[in-house]
Design a protein around this motif. Structure first.
Motif, PDB file in Angstrom:
ATOM      1  N   LEU A 127      -9.414   3.369   3.827  1.00  0.00           N
ATOM      2  CA  LEU A 127     -10.116   2.831   4.999  1.00  0.00           C
ATOM      3  C   LEU A 127      -9.978   3.712   6.230  1.00  0.00           C
ATOM      4  CD1 LEU A 127      -9.067  -0.937   4.705  1.00  0.00           C
ATOM      5  CD2 LEU A 127     -11.084   0.192   3.741  1.00  0.00           C
ATOM      6  N   GLN A 128      -9.168   4.772   6.126  1.00  0.00           N
ATOM      7  CA  GLN A 128      -8.892   5.626   7.298  1.00  0.00           C
ATOM      8  C   GLN A 128      -8.303   4.803   8.444  1.00  0.00           C
ATOM      9  OE1 GLN A 128      -9.403   9.104   6.867  1.00  0.00           O
ATOM     10  NE2 GLN A 128      -9.631   8.221   4.829  1.00  0.00           N
ATOM     11  N   ASP A 129      -7.507   3.809   8.089  1.00  0.00           N
ATOM     12  CA  ASP A 129      -6.900   2.888   9.058  1.00  0.00           C
ATOM     13  C   ASP A 129      -5.398   3.155   9.097  1.00  0.00           C
ATOM     14  OD1 ASP A 129      -6.038   0.859  10.655  1.00  0.00           O
ATOM     15  OD2 ASP A 129      -6.584  -0.769   9.277  1.00  0.00           O
ATOM     16  N   SER A 130      -4.921   3.690  10.208  1.00  0.00           N
ATOM     17  CA  SER A 130      -3.500   4.011  10.340  1.00  0.00           C
ATOM     18  C   SER A 130      -2.728   2.950  11.109  1.00  0.00           C
ATOM     19  CB  SER A 130      -3.323   5.369  11.037  1.00  0.00           C
ATOM     20  OG  SER A 130      -3.867   5.334  12.352  1.00  0.00           O
ATOM     21  N   SER A 131      -3.363   1.814  11.414  1.00  0.00           N
ATOM     22  CA  SER A 131      -2.679   0.786  12.207  1.00  0.00           C
ATOM     23  C   SER A 131      -1.471   0.221  11.463  1.00  0.00           C
ATOM     24  CB  SER A 131      -3.643  -0.346  12.569  1.00  0.00           C
ATOM     25  OG  SER A 131      -4.151  -0.978  11.403  1.00  0.00           O
ATOM     26  N   GLY A 132      -1.578   0.083  10.144  1.00  0.00           N
ATOM     27  CA  GLY A 132      -0.441  -0.414   9.382  1.00  0.00           C
ATOM     28  C   GLY A 132       0.742   0.532   9.452  1.00  0.00           C
ATOM     29  N   LEU A 133       0.476   1.827   9.390  1.00  0.00           N
ATOM     30  CA  LEU A 133       1.546   2.814   9.528  1.00  0.00           C
ATOM     31  C   LEU A 133       2.163   2.748  10.925  1.00  0.00           C
ATOM     32  CD1 LEU A 133      -0.193   5.834   7.760  1.00  0.00           C
ATOM     33  CD2 LEU A 133       1.699   4.469   6.851  1.00  0.00           C
ATOM     34  N   HIS A 134       1.311   2.579  11.935  1.00  0.00           N
ATOM     35  CA  HIS A 134       1.815   2.496  13.307  1.00  0.00           C
ATOM     36  C   HIS A 134       2.673   1.256  13.504  1.00  0.00           C
ATOM     37  CE1 HIS A 134       1.894   3.137  17.641  1.00  0.00           C
ATOM     38  NE2 HIS A 134       1.602   1.851  17.783  1.00  0.00           N
ATOM     39  N   ASN A 135       2.294   0.140  12.862  1.00  0.00           N
ATOM     40  CA  ASN A 135       3.092  -1.087  12.993  1.00  0.00           C
ATOM     41  C   ASN A 135       4.483  -0.912  12.401  1.00  0.00           C
ATOM     42  OD1 ASN A 135       0.958  -2.434  14.205  1.00  0.00           O
ATOM     43  ND2 ASN A 135       0.207  -3.296  12.290  1.00  0.00           N
ATOM     44  N   ILE A 136       4.615  -0.018  11.440  1.00  0.00           N
ATOM     45  CA  ILE A 136       5.920   0.223  10.823  1.00  0.00           C
ATOM     46  C   ILE A 136       6.731   1.232  11.614  1.00  0.00           C
ATOM     47  CG2 ILE A 136       7.098   1.136   8.786  1.00  0.00           C
ATOM     48  CD1 ILE A 136       4.744   0.105   7.110  1.00  0.00           C
ATOM     49  N   TRP A 137       6.120   2.364  11.951  1.00  0.00           N
ATOM     50  CA  TRP A 137       6.859   3.486  12.519  1.00  0.00           C
ATOM     51  C   TRP A 137       6.731   3.599  14.033  1.00  0.00           C
ATOM     52  CZ3 TRP A 137      10.218   5.325   9.239  1.00  0.00           C
ATOM     53  CH2 TRP A 137       9.935   5.304   7.883  1.00  0.00           C
ATOM     54  N   GLY A 138       5.622   3.129  14.596  1.00  0.00           N
ATOM     55  CA  GLY A 138       5.428   3.219  16.045  1.00  0.00           C
ATOM     56  C   GLY A 138       5.229   4.619  16.556  1.00  0.00           C
ATOM     57  N   MET A 139       4.764   5.540  15.707  1.00  0.00           N
ATOM     58  CA  MET A 139       4.550   6.933  16.089  1.00  0.00           C
ATOM     59  C   MET A 139       3.065   7.174  16.343  1.00  0.00           C
ATOM     60  SD  MET A 139       7.127   8.527  13.193  1.00  0.00           S
ATOM     61  CE  MET A 139       6.754  10.240  13.580  1.00  0.00           C
ATOM     62  N   THR A 140       2.736   8.365  16.818  1.00  0.00           N
ATOM     63  CA  THR A 140       1.343   8.664  17.156  1.00  0.00           C
ATOM     64  C   THR A 140       0.631   9.502  16.101  1.00  0.00           C
ATOM     65  OG1 THR A 140       2.072  10.603  18.429  1.00  0.00           O
ATOM     66  CG2 THR A 140       1.799   8.517  19.631  1.00  0.00           C
ATOM     67  N   SER A 141       1.375  10.207  15.268  1.00  0.00           N
ATOM     68  CA  SER A 141       0.764  11.092  14.278  1.00  0.00           C
ATOM     69  C   SER A 141       0.594  10.358  12.948  1.00  0.00           C
ATOM     70  CB  SER A 141       1.632  12.338  14.060  1.00  0.00           C
ATOM     71  OG  SER A 141       1.143  13.099  12.969  1.00  0.00           O
ATOM     72  N   PRO A 142      -0.654  10.069  12.531  1.00  0.00           N
ATOM     73  CA  PRO A 142      -0.854   9.381  11.249  1.00  0.00           C
ATOM     74  C   PRO A 142      -0.304  10.166  10.059  1.00  0.00           C
ATOM     75  CG  PRO A 142      -2.859   9.317  12.569  1.00  0.00           C
ATOM     76  CD  PRO A 142      -1.922  10.259  13.257  1.00  0.00           C
ATOM     77  N   GLY A 143      -0.441  11.489  10.099  1.00  0.00           N
ATOM     78  CA  GLY A 143       0.048  12.305   8.994  1.00  0.00           C
ATOM     79  C   GLY A 143       1.553  12.201   8.824  1.00  0.00           C
ATOM     80  N   GLN A 144       2.288  12.278   9.934  1.00  0.00           N
ATOM     81  CA  GLN A 144       3.735  12.169   9.859  1.00  0.00           C
ATOM     82  C   GLN A 144       4.163  10.791   9.370  1.00  0.00           C
ATOM     83  OE1 GLN A 144       5.343  13.196  13.686  1.00  0.00           O
ATOM     84  NE2 GLN A 144       4.885  15.388  13.465  1.00  0.00           N
ATOM     85  N   MET A 145       3.510   9.752   9.875  1.00  0.00           N
ATOM     86  CA  MET A 145       3.850   8.390   9.445  1.00  0.00           C
ATOM     87  C   MET A 145       3.536   8.204   7.963  1.00  0.00           C
ATOM     88  SD  MET A 145       2.765   5.961  12.694  1.00  0.00           S
ATOM     89  CE  MET A 145       1.028   6.483  12.726  1.00  0.00           C
ATOM     90  N   ALA A 146       2.427   8.770   7.509  1.00  0.00           N
ATOM     91  CA  ALA A 146       2.064   8.655   6.100  1.00  0.00           C
ATOM     92  C   ALA A 146       3.098   9.342   5.221  1.00  0.00           C
ATOM     93  CB  ALA A 146       0.679   9.250   5.868  1.00  0.00           C
ATOM     94  N   LEU A 147       3.561  10.508   5.629  1.00  0.00           N
ATOM     95  CA  LEU A 147       4.583  11.206   4.851  1.00  0.00           C
ATOM     96  C   LEU A 147       5.881  10.414   4.800  1.00  0.00           C
ATOM     97  CD1 LEU A 147       4.067  14.922   5.992  1.00  0.00           C
ATOM     98  CD2 LEU A 147       3.640  13.974   3.712  1.00  0.00           C
TER      99      LEU A 147
END
Length: 278
Positions: A231-251
């Motif tokens: 979905l190209q949706d990084s909000s779930g990653l942000h809710n977990i990590w609170g960071m700004t870079s989707p790539g870093q949070m995904a890794l």
């Protein structure tokens, strides 16, 4: 090359068919699975119901947009994978009680291969079910927007989470002697985390303590990665990590799911090997 090497039949050389025993075990498990269609069909019923019926109903009731249907459709994968893997673990108990597991344990092969063979079949059937689920969702009009990299994130998260859940199933099957006890523990392992991991709503909608707890669930990281991929949706990653870079949070989330997969797979093989000799 020595005379002995020339005279030695190819079928007796250990390296002639290094994957022969594993492929035999995989073929055997496939035959057992094909004989029981419920292992393919039953785990699909609930996720399809959520994706095709409950998601549109929630969208209408909550007055949300079409993106919510896609959100829930991905969330149902977090229910399909644990249910399918736990049902596969149930098959291990049946095989131990009334199947050929005892005979296989006496064969001159590594006992860990039995676990790996069962895992490969569980992964194959789950891949088939995920394909059907996504195809049905697309036919229903639910939209996904994957890229090549996004498909990679999705597949990586799904495979690693499935490996970890099968390790959990195998571990439980090695510790629980009867099917009834196994089934009684299934909801707490396969279903309860699904309600806390952001399948139907973001984890930030949970009470504070549960939001904190959800960040440690491998399923939370898996679903966030799957939504990021499809979905190209990084909000779930942000809710977990609170960071700004989707790539870093995904890794980071992929690392969490990978540790979950490797740890549970290794522990399940060790426990199965030790319990098999008792």
């Amino acid at each position: 090359m020595s005379t002995f090497d020339i005279a030695l039949p190819a079928r007796t050389r250990p390296s002639a068919r290094p994957f022969g025993p594993l492929m035999t075990l995989v073929g055997r498990r496939f035959q057992l699975t094909a004989r029981t269609p419920r292992e393919l069909v039953v785990p699909l019923l609930t996720p399809i119901m959520f994706a095709l019926v409950i998601a549109p109903a929630l969208r209408a009731a909550l007055h949300t947009n079409a993106a919510y249907e896609s959100f829930v459709a991905i969330g149902t994968i977090g229910l399909l994978i644990p249910l399918n893997m736990m049902f596969s673990g149930l098959g291990v108990i049946v095989d131990r009680a009334s199947g050929a597991q005892r005979e296989l344990l006496t064969a001159p092969i590594s006992r860990g291969l039995l676990v790996v063979g069962n895992l490969l079949v569980a992964l194959a059937t789950t891949a088939l079910q995920l394909t059907v689920l996504i195809a049905v969702a697309r036919a229903r009009g639910i939209h996904f927007g994957p890229t090549v990299a996004g498909v990679g994130w999705f597949v990586g998260a799904a495979v690693l989470f499935a490996i970890g859940m099968y390790g959990m199933a195998e571990l439980l099957a090695s510790r629980v002697p009867r099917q009834e006890e196994y089934i009684a523990r299934l909801p707490a392992i396969a279903i309860l985390p699904w309600f806390l991991a952001g399948a139907l709503f973001p984890i930030t909608a949970l009470p504070g303590f549960l939001t904190w707890l959800a960040k440690f669930l491998p399923l939370s990281h898996g679903l966030a990665l799957m939504r990021y991929g499809l979905l190209q949706d990084s909000s779930g990653l942000h809710n977990i990590w609170g960071m700004t870079s989707p790539g870093q949070m995904a890794l980071l989330s992929l690392a969490v799911v990978a540790v979950f997969a490797v740890a549970l797979a290794a522990i399940s093989i060790r426990v199965f090997t030790r319990s098999a000799v008792r």
